[in-house]
Design an enzyme around this catalytic site. Structure first.
Site, PDB file in Angstrom:
ATOM      1  N   LYS A  13       0.827  -1.212   0.000  1.00 26.31           N
ATOM      2  CA  LYS A  13       0.000   0.000   0.000  1.00 26.31           C
ATOM      3  C   LYS A  13       0.862   1.264   0.000  1.00 26.31           C
ATOM      4  O   LYS A  13       0.626   2.173  -0.771  1.00 26.31           O
ATOM      5  CB  LYS A  13      -0.929   0.032   1.233  1.00 26.31           C
ATOM      6  CG  LYS A  13      -1.905  -1.112   1.328  1.00 26.31           C
ATOM      7  CD  LYS A  13      -2.892  -0.930   2.487  1.00 26.31           C
ATOM      8  CE  LYS A  13      -2.241  -0.919   3.863  1.00 26.31           C
ATOM      9  NZ  LYS A  13      -1.601  -2.175   4.259  1.00 26.31           N
ATOM     10  N   ARG A  88      -9.363   0.766   9.063  1.00 25.80           N
ATOM     11  CA  ARG A  88      -8.943  -0.605   9.346  1.00 25.80           C
ATOM     12  C   ARG A  88     -10.002  -1.374  10.120  1.00 25.80           C
ATOM     13  O   ARG A  88      -9.795  -2.543  10.418  1.00 25.80           O
ATOM     14  CB  ARG A  88      -7.672  -0.567  10.194  1.00 25.80           C
ATOM     15  CG  ARG A  88      -6.380  -0.811   9.401  1.00 25.80           C
ATOM     16  CD  ARG A  88      -5.257  -0.601  10.371  1.00 25.80           C
ATOM     17  NE  ARG A  88      -4.044  -1.266  10.065  1.00 25.80           N
ATOM     18  CZ  ARG A  88      -2.975  -0.697   9.511  1.00 25.80           C
ATOM     19  NH1 ARG A  88      -3.038   0.545   9.088  1.00 25.80           N
ATOM     20  NH2 ARG A  88      -1.858  -1.382   9.362  1.00 25.80           N
ATOM     21  N   ARG A 127      11.903  -5.958   5.176  1.00 23.25           N
ATOM     22  CA  ARG A 127      11.704  -4.520   4.966  1.00 23.25           C
ATOM     23  C   ARG A 127      12.646  -3.697   5.842  1.00 23.25           C
ATOM     24  O   ARG A 127      12.819  -3.994   7.020  1.00 23.25           O
ATOM     25  CB  ARG A 127      10.250  -4.218   5.302  1.00 23.25           C
ATOM     26  CG  ARG A 127       9.769  -2.895   4.870  1.00 23.25           C
ATOM     27  CD  ARG A 127       8.290  -2.926   4.692  1.00 23.25           C
ATOM     28  NE  ARG A 127       7.572  -2.833   5.956  1.00 23.25           N
ATOM     29  CZ  ARG A 127       6.260  -2.570   6.030  1.00 23.25           C
ATOM     30  NH1 ARG A 127       5.548  -2.412   4.930  1.00 23.25           N
ATOM     31  NH2 ARG A 127       5.672  -2.488   7.185  1.00 23.25           N
ATOM     32  N   ARG A 160      11.519  -1.930  11.455  1.00 20.71           N
ATOM     33  CA  ARG A 160      10.465  -1.535  12.387  1.00 20.71           C
ATOM     34  C   ARG A 160      10.254  -2.623  13.433  1.00 20.71           C
ATOM     35  O   ARG A 160      10.330  -3.802  13.115  1.00 20.71           O
ATOM     36  CB  ARG A 160       9.150  -1.328  11.606  1.00 20.71           C
ATOM     37  CG  ARG A 160       9.117  -0.027  10.859  1.00 20.71           C
ATOM     38  CD  ARG A 160       7.992   0.057   9.867  1.00 20.71           C
ATOM     39  NE  ARG A 160       6.707  -0.457  10.335  1.00 20.71           N
ATOM     40  CZ  ARG A 160       5.567  -0.357   9.622  1.00 20.71           C
ATOM     41  NH1 ARG A 160       5.569   0.258   8.460  1.00 20.71           N
ATOM     42  NH2 ARG A 160       4.447  -0.852  10.081  1.00 20.71           N
ATOM     43  N   ARG A 171      -0.188  -8.963  13.326  1.00 23.88           N
ATOM     44  CA  ARG A 171      -0.789  -7.953  12.439  1.00 23.88           C
ATOM     45  C   ARG A 171      -1.649  -8.611  11.364  1.00 23.88           C
ATOM     46  O   ARG A 171      -2.699  -8.109  11.008  1.00 23.88           O
ATOM     47  CB  ARG A 171       0.305  -7.098  11.798  1.00 23.88           C
ATOM     48  CG  ARG A 171       0.932  -6.135  12.791  1.00 23.88           C
ATOM     49  CD  ARG A 171       2.262  -5.618  12.300  1.00 23.88           C
ATOM     50  NE  ARG A 171       2.161  -4.744  11.157  1.00 23.88           N
ATOM     51  CZ  ARG A 171       3.155  -4.526  10.292  1.00 23.88           C
ATOM     52  NH1 ARG A 171       4.321  -5.136  10.449  1.00 23.88           N
ATOM     53  NH2 ARG A 171       2.993  -3.699   9.286  1.00 23.88           N
TER      54      ARG A 171
HETATM   55  P1  AMP Z   1       1.073   0.584   9.037  1.00 24.30           P
HETATM   56  O1  AMP Z   1       2.290   1.390   8.795  1.00 24.30           O
HETATM   57  O2  AMP Z   1      -0.117   1.039   8.227  1.00 24.30           O
HETATM   58  O3  AMP Z   1       1.319  -0.905   8.897  1.00 24.30           O
HETATM   59  O4  AMP Z   1       0.635   0.821  10.568  1.00 24.30           O
HETATM   60  C1  AMP Z   1       1.497   0.464  11.632  1.00 24.30           C
HETATM   61  C2  AMP Z   1       0.704   0.323  12.903  1.00 24.30           C
HETATM   62  O5  AMP Z   1       0.074   1.565  13.230  1.00 24.30           O
HETATM   63  C3  AMP Z   1      -0.421  -0.684  12.858  1.00 24.30           C
HETATM   64  O6  AMP Z   1       0.007  -2.019  13.100  1.00 24.30           O
HETATM   65  C4  AMP Z   1      -1.324  -0.157  13.976  1.00 24.30           C
HETATM   66  O7  AMP Z   1      -0.805  -0.466  15.258  1.00 24.30           O
HETATM   67  C5  AMP Z   1      -1.204   1.344  13.803  1.00 24.30           C
HETATM   68  N1  AMP Z   1      -2.235   1.854  12.861  1.00 24.30           N
HETATM   69  C6  AMP Z   1      -2.033   2.444  11.650  1.00 24.30           C
HETATM   70  N2  AMP Z   1      -3.188   2.771  11.081  1.00 24.30           N
HETATM   71  C7  AMP Z   1      -4.164   2.387  11.941  1.00 24.30           C
HETATM   72  C8  AMP Z   1      -5.601   2.434  11.905  1.00 24.30           C
HETATM   73  N3  AMP Z   1      -6.264   2.949  10.863  1.00 24.30           N
HETATM   74  N4  AMP Z   1      -6.258   1.941  12.989  1.00 24.30           N
HETATM   75  C9  AMP Z   1      -5.626   1.442  14.055  1.00 24.30           C
HETATM   76  N5  AMP Z   1      -4.279   1.340  14.146  1.00 24.30           N
HETATM   77  C10 AMP Z   1      -3.552   1.813  13.090  1.00 24.30           C
END
Ligand code: AMP
Length: 215
Positions: A13, A88, A127, A160, A171
């Protein structure tokens, strides 16, 4: 164009959003990036979010809904935006619908990127991200010229915390339980475009542009 990029962690994404924003001249809004910046800066929101993020769980809906409510009203979002990693949960999607109808707008397209679980784990464990400029690499598919050093700015590359295998499995399971139902939610609204997320990055970009009708 107001669009949502939906898909499991590792589906690409972020990579696709960064390419799309150049083509479509609209900003990418990544709740993950905004939350990581808040954690790095040690803000109250960052402190609240950190433990959820490290374990691979979701940050509370109220926090991310607040982030989006503020961000989509910024001047640079007037012609649209690409939501990457939001919504999400069904509660987030419903809150977004309410917000947008109050603002007199709506979502034009929802692109769901698909890839199988083993491929996602392979992508996520390799990554690496630059601490300074945020540029992304992969130890196998897109290695930096010098190990641990960003090609773009010379910054330090890091993994990360939530890209460790245990957090990744968590996740993916959270995605299956809480985010996947959004596919049916948007299918029901007629805005869903399903795109195969396997293959070359450029090839996938072409599929997305084809799906949203701007190829
Ligand atoms: P990402 O970089 O999109 O994979 O997001 C990393 C982490 O941020 C996720 O595993 C969640 O802990 C948190 N996070 C990001 N976006 C959301 C969302 N829309 N709702 C809840 N937690 C989020």
């Amino acid at each position: 164009m107001r669009m949502i990029l939906l898909g499991p962690p590792g589906a690409g994404k972020g990579t696709q959003a960064k390419m799309l924003l150049e083509k479509l001249a609209i900003p990418q809004i990544s709740t993950g990036d905004i939350l990581r910046a808040a954690v790095k800066d040690g803000t109250p929101m960052g402190l609240e979010a950190k433990s959820f993020m490290d374990s691979g769980g979701l940050v509370p809906d109220s926090v991310v809904i607040g982030i989006i409510r503020d961000r989509i009203q910024d001047e640079d979002c007037s012609k649209g935006y690409i939501l990457d990693g939001f919504p999400r949960t069904i509660a987030q999607a419903e809150a977004l619908d309410t917000m947008l109808s109050e603002l007199g707008s709506g979502i034009d397209a929802v692109v769901s990127l698909q890839a199988d679980e083993e491929e996602l784990v392979r992508r996520l464990t390799g990554r690496r991200t630059c601490r300074s400029c945020g540029f992304g690499f992969h130890v196998m598919f897109k290695p930096p010229k010098a190990e641990g050093v960003c090609d773009e700015c010379g910054g330090e590359l890091y993994q990360r915390d939530d890209d460790q295998e245990t957090a990744i499995r968590e996740r993916l399971s959270v995605y299956g339980e809480q985010t996947q139902p959004l596919i049916d939610y948007y299918r029901g609204k007629g805005t869903l475009k399903e795109v195969d997320g396997l293959g070359e990055i450029q090839e996938i970009q072409g599929r997305i542009l084809g799906a949203i009708g701007t190829a």
